[in-house]
Design a protein around this motif. Sequence first.
Motif, mmCIF file in Angstrom:
data_model
loop_
_atom_site.group_PDB
_atom_site.id
_atom_site.type_symbol
_atom_site.label_atom_id
_atom_site.label_comp_id
_atom_site.label_asym_id
_atom_site.label_seq_id
_atom_site.Cartn_x
_atom_site.Cartn_y
_atom_site.Cartn_z
ATOM 1 N N VAL B 279 -56.567 36.961 118.695
ATOM 2 C CA VAL B 279 -57.138 35.664 118.299
ATOM 3 C C VAL B 279 -57.672 35.743 116.863
ATOM 4 O O VAL B 279 -57.367 34.898 116.015
ATOM 5 C CB VAL B 279 -58.275 35.237 119.260
ATOM 6 C CG1 VAL B 279 -58.964 33.975 118.762
ATOM 7 C CG2 VAL B 279 -57.730 35.022 120.670
ATOM 8 N N LYS B 283 -55.827 33.956 113.670
ATOM 9 C CA LYS B 283 -56.621 32.898 113.010
ATOM 10 C C LYS B 283 -56.740 33.204 111.513
ATOM 11 O O LYS B 283 -56.627 32.306 110.671
ATOM 12 C CB LYS B 283 -58.007 32.797 113.657
ATOM 13 C CG LYS B 283 -58.849 31.662 113.084
ATOM 14 C CD LYS B 283 -60.040 31.312 113.938
ATOM 15 C CE LYS B 283 -60.989 32.461 114.123
ATOM 16 N NZ LYS B 283 -62.227 32.066 114.785
ATOM 17 N N GLN B 284 -56.934 34.468 111.190
ATOM 18 C CA GLN B 284 -57.011 34.855 109.775
ATOM 19 C C GLN B 284 -55.669 34.602 109.085
ATOM 20 O O GLN B 284 -55.619 34.163 107.939
ATOM 21 C CB GLN B 284 -57.406 36.331 109.656
ATOM 22 C CG GLN B 284 -57.550 36.833 108.220
ATOM 23 C CD GLN B 284 -58.681 36.149 107.462
ATOM 24 O OE1 GLN B 284 -59.773 35.992 107.993
ATOM 25 N NE2 GLN B 284 -58.417 35.721 106.223
ATOM 26 N N LEU B 286 -53.451 32.337 109.889
ATOM 27 C CA LEU B 286 -53.321 30.882 109.709
ATOM 28 C C LEU B 286 -54.149 30.434 108.501
ATOM 29 O O LEU B 286 -53.676 29.709 107.629
ATOM 30 C CB LEU B 286 -53.790 30.165 110.978
ATOM 31 C CG LEU B 286 -53.421 28.701 111.194
ATOM 32 C CD1 LEU B 286 -53.669 28.304 112.647
ATOM 33 C CD2 LEU B 286 -54.139 27.740 110.280
ATOM 34 N N TYR B 304 -51.628 31.989 116.842
ATOM 35 C CA TYR B 304 -53.016 31.645 117.183
ATOM 36 C C TYR B 304 -53.060 30.949 118.552
ATOM 37 O O TYR B 304 -53.847 31.304 119.428
ATOM 38 C CB TYR B 304 -53.578 30.750 116.080
ATOM 39 C CG TYR B 304 -55.020 30.301 116.263
ATOM 40 C CD1 TYR B 304 -56.032 31.212 116.542
ATOM 41 C CD2 TYR B 304 -55.365 28.955 116.128
ATOM 42 C CE1 TYR B 304 -57.352 30.789 116.689
ATOM 43 C CE2 TYR B 304 -56.677 28.530 116.263
ATOM 44 C CZ TYR B 304 -57.660 29.444 116.552
ATOM 45 O OH TYR B 304 -58.962 29.021 116.708
#
Lengths: 370, 336
Positions: B279, B283-284, B286, B304
């Motif tokens: 996760v 997320k990083q 994205l 993600y």
Amino acid sequence: MDFNFEEKYEKYRATVRDFANREFTRELIETCDSGEKYPEELRIKTFNAGIMDFTDPWKVLIGIEEMCSVDESLGIAATTPYFGAEVLMLFGSDYLKEKYLSKVSQGKAIMGLAVTEPGGGSDVAGLATTATPADSGYMLNGSKMFITNGTIANYFVLLARTSVEEKKHHGLSCFLVDSSWEGFKSSKIKGKMGVRATDTAELQFSNVKIPKENLIGEEGKGFYYIMTFFNISRIYVAAQGLGVARGAINRAMEIVKAKGQAYSSQESVQFAISEMATRLEAARLLTYKAATFLFNFNPNPTLTSMAKYYAAETAVYCTEKALEITGTDGLNSQLERFLRDAKILEIWEGTSEIEKLVVARNLLKEGSVN
Amino acid sequence: MPGEELELIRSSLLDFLTRELSGREQEFEKIGIPRDFVEKLAQQGFLAAAIPTELGGSGLDRPAYFTILMNIARFSGSAALRVMLLNGVIYRVLKKMGKEEIVRDIISGASSISIDTSLFTKFWAAGKEKFFVDPQAPMSIFMLDGQIVLARVSLKGSREFRPLGFRGLKFGDPQFEVSERVAAIKDSGKFVDSLMAEISGDIAAVAIGMSEAALEKAMEYSRVRKAFGVTLSSFQPLAFPLSIMSVQLKTLREFLLSDSGRSAADMIGIRELAADFAVVSSKQALQTHGGYGYIEDFGVEKFYRDSLALNSLFGEKIHSMTLLAKEYYGEEAGNL
């Protein structure tokens, strides 16, 4: 210190909440989300109901927060027909206000803001779209990316380079551009992860003629006008984050309760609820404080950037945590959409990274924190 | 399995994936995993990697099986989950029921089995719709009165969901009649606890594969994309987290692949670490892509979504954490 709103605002909050709960039907939400459809009828209903009162910024903030707590995507779609209008209100000539803003105020036209460019993103001053002097005006060439209301807006406040001689951010100017002009083309961007009811597009300009009276304010001041606008819009993005976080927490609590007392009494579940709610409260206080400075005509960019990034990160944190504690039940609920919608808040109107740099640079300049 | 053999499996798998999957990732997400791809996976011995050879599988050991899951997940989380559900869940349930012969039909594509995800859910919300994988399948593994039941079913209808993640798989709430009850597991609670522990490594492998791909994309993008006249890799808020995440990833991968003697507690622990890491890292990735990362065509946001779905699909976090605490304390712990 009084943490309560005046009664008129509490009444307004209840009105918007009722409206959103009534009009944001599950069917509308799902149709717009799966079909990436802009809810034009909802925009008109919102306007006709007098829900969004742009003469009072607190009402705008509260309205955005309430609508986004029901559904961020529809909430934003219904509250952004004015997007960018603040630039015109603050810096535009009477002629521009009369000709363009009046139609937007009557709900007959939609506005948009065209700043970001392909490959540009955070580097606003590095933009490449040009507006070069031409007969009685300017000639616009270039393109814009990720433009909200891109295929539905009638008018755009657009930032373009008018001089290559000046320092990068000194050579930029703002214009009011009509999307019906020759040479203007827009293409809808499909396949967004979330906020799929909002209209997002790429714009292209090929020798678009801009009349000189459509220059907003002074030539070369565009960068400052847009930064002023961001100080306003970032407060509203923070309000979007507050709404999303609240909506996610409430939905998560509903599911946790439905799982029974044996689950809701688990300490790690209770800690998660506690941490989400505490972060929301902190984000709300920060946002309202930054808004108080701004709405009293004394903007504090440090607080504004703090509020924007903290509320956005809180929205993402809460949606992730909400899914975590609800498991498969959460996956098969509105929470999955809340999560998809939330992530954009850390990106648009200044990424979290940019906001943190603004905060730190301002603080270092000031030398201390209060 | 010796390192050279593992490397051989990895390189032949990568050749296969480059040929059959690379460039089709979005197609898999939009229309589902094509049948011909699953057939080819089976022909190459990757589909039933960990299932015994006498049942038509490849009989590979855990490091080899995890390597396969990881590498498929780099391209498609959905395809990796398809393999994991067969080897990790369906086969183990059939084996417990003494019906493992049925897995032959699944491997050959002659039949398929839907899985009721409430099997992993200890606390089910009252009144919620069921959430099945492959809801249209002619056989089903589902929960009924506290038992795990295997049955041939007659489908009456199915409401399909557009799930948060793993969109290449089908999810829905099927309405069916049981035409033949094949078998059942009575003490399902105990079995699910052991199943959760057994599939922990599988989940970790999928999570690690997705993290690898997401981080690679982010590093690649940050090396070429410029802002303020320099590449994104020049900026500490991007370069530092991506770099430290690369170290974390390496640690997780090496821990998982050298697992031959690791305990159940270690495997549950690495599941939690790897799933959480997926996760954070996706997320990083994205965020590094900015607005482009938010668009499906860039192939970043799916990692993600998939990693969040992976965290939710196999039971509540407190369930696996309680199992972990019990393993480490040697008795009931963290149960309040």
